[in-house]
Enzyme design. Structure first.
Site, PDB file in Angstrom:
ATOM      1  N   ARG A   1      -3.495  33.260 -26.591  1.00  0.00           N
ATOM      2  CA  ARG A   1      -3.380  32.311 -26.460  1.00  0.00           C
ATOM      3  C   ARG A   1      -1.969  31.956 -24.832  1.00  0.00           C
ATOM      4  O   ARG A   1      -2.327  30.876 -24.791  1.00  0.00           O
ATOM      5  CB  ARG A   1      -3.258  31.532 -27.926  1.00  0.00           C
ATOM      6  CG  ARG A   1      -2.594  30.288 -27.527  1.00  0.00           C
ATOM      7  CD  ARG A   1      -2.383  29.501 -28.750  1.00  0.00           C
ATOM      8  NE  ARG A   1      -2.346  29.843 -29.547  1.00  0.00           N
ATOM      9  CZ  ARG A   1      -0.379  29.258 -29.782  1.00  0.00           C
ATOM     10  NH1 ARG A   1      -0.226  29.046 -28.725  1.00  0.00           N
ATOM     11  NH2 ARG A   1       0.364  30.175 -31.050  1.00  0.00           N
TER      12      ARG A   1
ATOM     13  N   TYR B   1     -14.527  11.456 -10.235  1.00  0.00           N
ATOM     14  CA  TYR B   1     -15.811  12.100 -11.266  1.00  0.00           C
ATOM     15  C   TYR B   1     -15.298  11.105 -12.781  1.00  0.00           C
ATOM     16  O   TYR B   1     -14.465  11.081 -13.381  1.00  0.00           O
ATOM     17  CB  TYR B   1     -14.650  13.685 -11.709  1.00  0.00           C
ATOM     18  CG  TYR B   1     -16.132  14.625 -12.351  1.00  0.00           C
ATOM     19  CD1 TYR B   1     -17.433  14.423 -12.969  1.00  0.00           C
ATOM     20  CD2 TYR B   1     -15.500  15.028 -13.790  1.00  0.00           C
ATOM     21  CE1 TYR B   1     -17.639  14.645 -14.058  1.00  0.00           C
ATOM     22  CE2 TYR B   1     -15.888  15.376 -14.674  1.00  0.00           C
ATOM     23  CZ  TYR B   1     -17.148  15.052 -15.245  1.00  0.00           C
ATOM     24  OH  TYR B   1     -17.947  15.912 -16.671  1.00  0.00           O
TER      25      TYR B   1
ATOM     26  N   ASP C   1      -7.893  17.254  -6.467  1.00  0.00           N
ATOM     27  CA  ASP C   1      -8.867  17.914  -7.390  1.00  0.00           C
ATOM     28  C   ASP C   1      -9.457  18.432  -6.115  1.00  0.00           C
ATOM     29  O   ASP C   1      -9.770  18.068  -5.351  1.00  0.00           O
ATOM     30  CB  ASP C   1      -9.153  16.893  -7.974  1.00  0.00           C
ATOM     31  CG  ASP C   1     -10.757  17.404  -8.636  1.00  0.00           C
ATOM     32  OD1 ASP C   1     -11.191  18.491  -7.566  1.00  0.00           O
ATOM     33  OD2 ASP C   1     -11.279  17.074  -9.762  1.00  0.00           O
TER      34      ASP C   1
ATOM     35  N   LYS D   1     -17.298  25.381 -11.098  1.00  0.00           N
ATOM     36  CA  LYS D   1     -18.000  25.242 -10.396  1.00  0.00           C
ATOM     37  C   LYS D   1     -18.146  26.363  -9.011  1.00  0.00           C
ATOM     38  O   LYS D   1     -18.334  27.751  -9.500  1.00  0.00           O
ATOM     39  CB  LYS D   1     -18.017  23.816  -9.354  1.00  0.00           C
ATOM     40  CG  LYS D   1     -18.517  23.009 -10.572  1.00  0.00           C
ATOM     41  CD  LYS D   1     -19.242  22.384 -11.210  1.00  0.00           C
ATOM     42  CE  LYS D   1     -19.089  21.287 -11.843  1.00  0.00           C
ATOM     43  NZ  LYS D   1     -17.599  20.843 -13.297  1.00  0.00           N
TER      44      LYS D   1
END
Length: 388
Positions: free
Chosen positions: A50, A102, A173, A198
């Protein structure tokens, strides 16, 4: 000599004099949750996955190199990245955000961030005067460029000048362009966001998100948050993204080449009322794109003459898939009204230009003749049915 980005997708320069991992060309997947220590106070450099994992760390170094940042953070999805980033703000902080984002980002800001006490002004960052919306408690400007799905283009360097003049963060972004075509940090941004699902991954086979910065103070905050919130990317998913990045350059070039030809084809169709692609000279952001990017990408949006025509196209496509997402090797067509922007209030969708006849196309790397053939067939069949 600074290396070209095609080479940086394949080689991390800092590692080239080493022959670690038994000389493995493909970086190993360290599929472990924890690490043994040789003694109290001694460590291999890793304690618990983690906190950090060698595979994820290598991916983060590659992403930082591609975006010319000092550090990158790999998370379990793009939304996980944005969610963690919002934790650097505190209640009553004000953020200026582009209105055409988005849908998942809009949903997060409206339903989670505002609940946590953050305040937002949603504006058209490429047309409105950003400075008119800056308040005493404003802390950041948040933009996508090009935007999703209306492909609006914001001048990053100009937004950065405003942000720096007022002591604000500029968050960009960069998912649609990828670091192959655009590097916002070089233009003055403070944080870059990616949905690594993406273009960076590129094969529609994993989820990932990234935050990249060139500021030590922000890096320290994000480093604390990723280990505290626990949304770091898993080792196998990190390896999948590493594999995808190796072909980022050739994928981006091919998909862009196809996108330009499809945009030109769409402009000739009588059933298409508008084609929105920043690589077309009539796009309002064309000159800005030439200034701040090395290409125009492979995302395009178009408006059809009716909702019925749009729905028929979605029903008839076969090789082109009617699916939510983008940036993979396969060409995907999306209906923003019921998919990516379904949770955005209708009045906001319509104000941004998203109607029931709006379709978004993520152009892949298939042979362009096959893509055009399918579109011609689908459009012809739809025209016969609706005019019949």
């Amino acid at each position: 000599m600074n290396r070209n980005i095609e080479t940086k997708c394949l080689h991390l320069e800092d590692d080239e004099n080493n022959c670690n991992h038994y000389g493995a060309i493909s970086y190993p997947i360290y599929q472990t949750a924890t690490y043994a220590h040789p003694a109290v106070g001694k460590s291999t450099g890793y304690d618990y996955s983690r906190l950090q994992n060698p595979t994820r760390e290598h991916l983060e170094r590659v992403i930082a190199s591609l975006e010319n940042g000092i550090s990158a953070f790999a998370l379990s999805s793009g939304m996980a990245a944005i969610s963690m980033m919002m934790e650097i703000f505190k209640p009553d902080d004000h953020i200026i955000a582009d209105s055409d984002l988005y849908g998942g980002s809009i949903r997060l800001f409206r339903n989670v961030s505002e609940k946590n006490g953050l305040k937002f002004s949603n504006i058209d960052c490429c047309r409105d005067n950003i400075e008119n919306f800056i308040n005493a408690n404003t802390k950041a400007i948040y933009i996508e460029t090009p935007t999703n799905p209306m492909m609006n283009v914001t001048d990053i360097a100009h937004a950065a000048e405003i942000a720096k003049r007022h002591g604000l963060l500029l968050i960009v972004d960069n998912t649609f362009m990828s670091p192959y075509f655009q590097n916002p940090l070089d233009l003055g941004a403070d944080i870059v966001v990616h949905s690594g699902t993406k273009y960076l991954s590129g094969h529609n086979d994993t989820l990932a998100g990234f935050l990249i910065t060139n500021r030590e103070d922000i890096s320290e905050k994000l480093s604390f948050l990723i280990k505290t919130t626990g949304a770091g990317l898993a080792p196998f998913d990190s390896w999948l993204v590493l594999r995808g990045i190796k072909t980022l350059g050739i994928r981006m070039e091919k998909s862009q080449e196809n996108a330009i030809k499809i945009a030109e084809w769409l402009k000739k169709q009588k059933s298409v009322t508008r084609v929105i692609y920043p690589g077309l000279p009539d796009h309002p952001g064309f000159e800005i794109m030439k200034k701040q990017a090395r290409g125009f990408g492979s995302m395009l949006t178009f408006q059809l003459i009716s909702k019925e025509f749009a729905l028929s196209v979605l029903e008839k496509v076969r090789m082109i898939k009617f699916a939510e997402s983008l940036g993979g090797v396969e060409t995907l067509i999306t209906y923003p009204t019921t998919q990516t922007h379904a949770d955005v209030p209708e009045e906001i969708r319509l104000k941004n230009g998203i109607t029931e006849s709006t379709l978004r196309l993520s152009v892949g790397i298939e042979n362009i003749d096959d893509l055009i053939y399918e579109l011609e067939k689908v459009f012809s069949e739809t025209e016969r049915e609706l005019n019949g």
